[in-house]
Scaffold this active site. Structure first.
Site, PDB file in Angstrom:
ATOM      1  N   HIS A 190      16.833  -4.791  12.058  1.00 39.70           N
ATOM      2  CA  HIS A 190      18.153  -4.204  11.789  1.00 39.70           C
ATOM      3  C   HIS A 190      18.748  -3.500  13.002  1.00 39.70           C
ATOM      4  O   HIS A 190      19.902  -3.062  12.976  1.00 39.70           O
ATOM      5  CB  HIS A 190      18.076  -3.241  10.599  1.00 39.70           C
ATOM      6  CG  HIS A 190      19.325  -3.248   9.756  1.00 39.70           C
ATOM      7  ND1 HIS A 190      20.530  -3.772  10.183  1.00 39.70           N
ATOM      8  CD2 HIS A 190      19.564  -2.804   8.496  1.00 39.70           C
ATOM      9  CE1 HIS A 190      21.439  -3.646   9.243  1.00 39.70           C
ATOM     10  NE2 HIS A 190      20.884  -3.063   8.206  1.00 39.70           N
ATOM     11  N   ASP A 194      22.698  -7.815  11.651  1.00 41.04           N
ATOM     12  CA  ASP A 194      23.280  -7.144  10.494  1.00 41.04           C
ATOM     13  C   ASP A 194      23.127  -8.007   9.238  1.00 41.04           C
ATOM     14  O   ASP A 194      22.862  -9.205   9.309  1.00 41.04           O
ATOM     15  CB  ASP A 194      24.739  -6.744  10.749  1.00 41.04           C
ATOM     16  CG  ASP A 194      25.588  -7.911  11.188  1.00 41.04           C
ATOM     17  OD1 ASP A 194      25.550  -8.943  10.507  1.00 41.04           O
ATOM     18  OD2 ASP A 194      26.267  -7.796  12.224  1.00 41.04           O
TER      19      ASP A 194
END
Ligand code: COA
Length: 220
Positions: A190, A194
């Site tokens: 992350h 995304d």
């Protein structure tokens, strides 16, 4: 495994799951299996799933990259070297199929046969274990539906496939019909990936598997 998984511990993983209708992919595999058998190769669903990943990676190359933490840069990889988790008598081994982007489904099946045979004998060559750019685990060949796969550094994403099950679903007219379903569980880094990118990649991959004609259309 200790070293790789300890490194992976510093990666903030996020998960994304979906279900895939497998009926048309299973029809394709049934037909390809006969052709592959005549050429001495075992054809499972994996080569189709792996090739579909590569086709989807072409549209989302950020998922076939590595993250250089020290420099804070992404390194995009031209080759789709897809690592396959293999359960062997000696434990987990993850050799990778090199350059899937340039291979046919049959080529991928040949490589998978070769790597699996070597893994079972604990004889995977060093070069088959290095240079992976994306990983996949077919935990469904053992059982289960969902998983939380752990990213193999320096890669940025991994997928896990669950067991194909025959389940009731609604058709277009609202009637309940039996459908073959399997689940996918993706994990991504992350810091650099995304959720929308992962979801869009997964949707494209899912479309290739649910409608294999679209996959043939995009093959080179
Ligand atoms: N759902 C239903 N059937 C499945 C399946 C799934 N998810 N995955 C495999 N099968 C079927 C195959 O189609 C094949 O069917 P057949 O007998 O009709 O030909 C049969 O089960 C045996 O397949 P397998 O020999 O496992 O080949 P594969 O190409 O599907 O998978 C490996 C190869 C190496 C990925 C697999 O053997 C393996 O080791 N899986 C475990 C991975 C693992 O340990 N993950 C955890 C990592 S932490």
């Amino acid at each position: 495994m200790v070293k790789t998984m300890t490194q992976a511990n510093s990666i903030p993983h996020f998960g994304y799951c979906d279900e895939i209708v497998a009926d048309r992919m299973m029809d394709l595999r049934r037909d390809l299996k006969k052709v592959a058998e005549a050429r001495g190769i075992k054809m499972t669903l994996m080569p189709i799933i792996i090739k579909a990943i590569s086709l989807a990676l072409k549209q989302y190359p950020v998922l076939n990259a590595s993250f250089d933490e020290a420099k804070g840069v992404m390194i995009y990889k031209g080759s789709h070297n897809i690592g396959i988790a293999m359960d062997t008598p000696n434990g987990l081994v993850v050799p990778n199929i090199k350059n899937v982007q340039a291979k046919s489904i049959f080529d991928v099946a040949s490589d998978l046969n070769r790597l699996h045979a070597a893994a079972v004998k604990a004889a995977v060559a060093r070069e088959d274990l290095s240079g992976g750019t994306f990983s996949l685990s077919n935990i469904g060949s053992i059982g289960g539906t969902y998983a939380s796969p752990v990213i193999v550094p320096p890669e940025v994403a991994i997928g896990a496939i669950g067991r194909i099950q025959k389940l009731p679903r609604f058709d277009q007219e609202g009637k309940v019909i039996p459908v073959h379903i399997f689940n996918v569980s993706w994990s991504a880094d992350h810091r650099v990936i995304d959720g929308a990118t992962m979801a869009n990649f997964s949707n494209l991959w899912k479309k290739y598997l649910e409608d294999p004609v679209s996959m043939v259309m995009d093959m080179r």
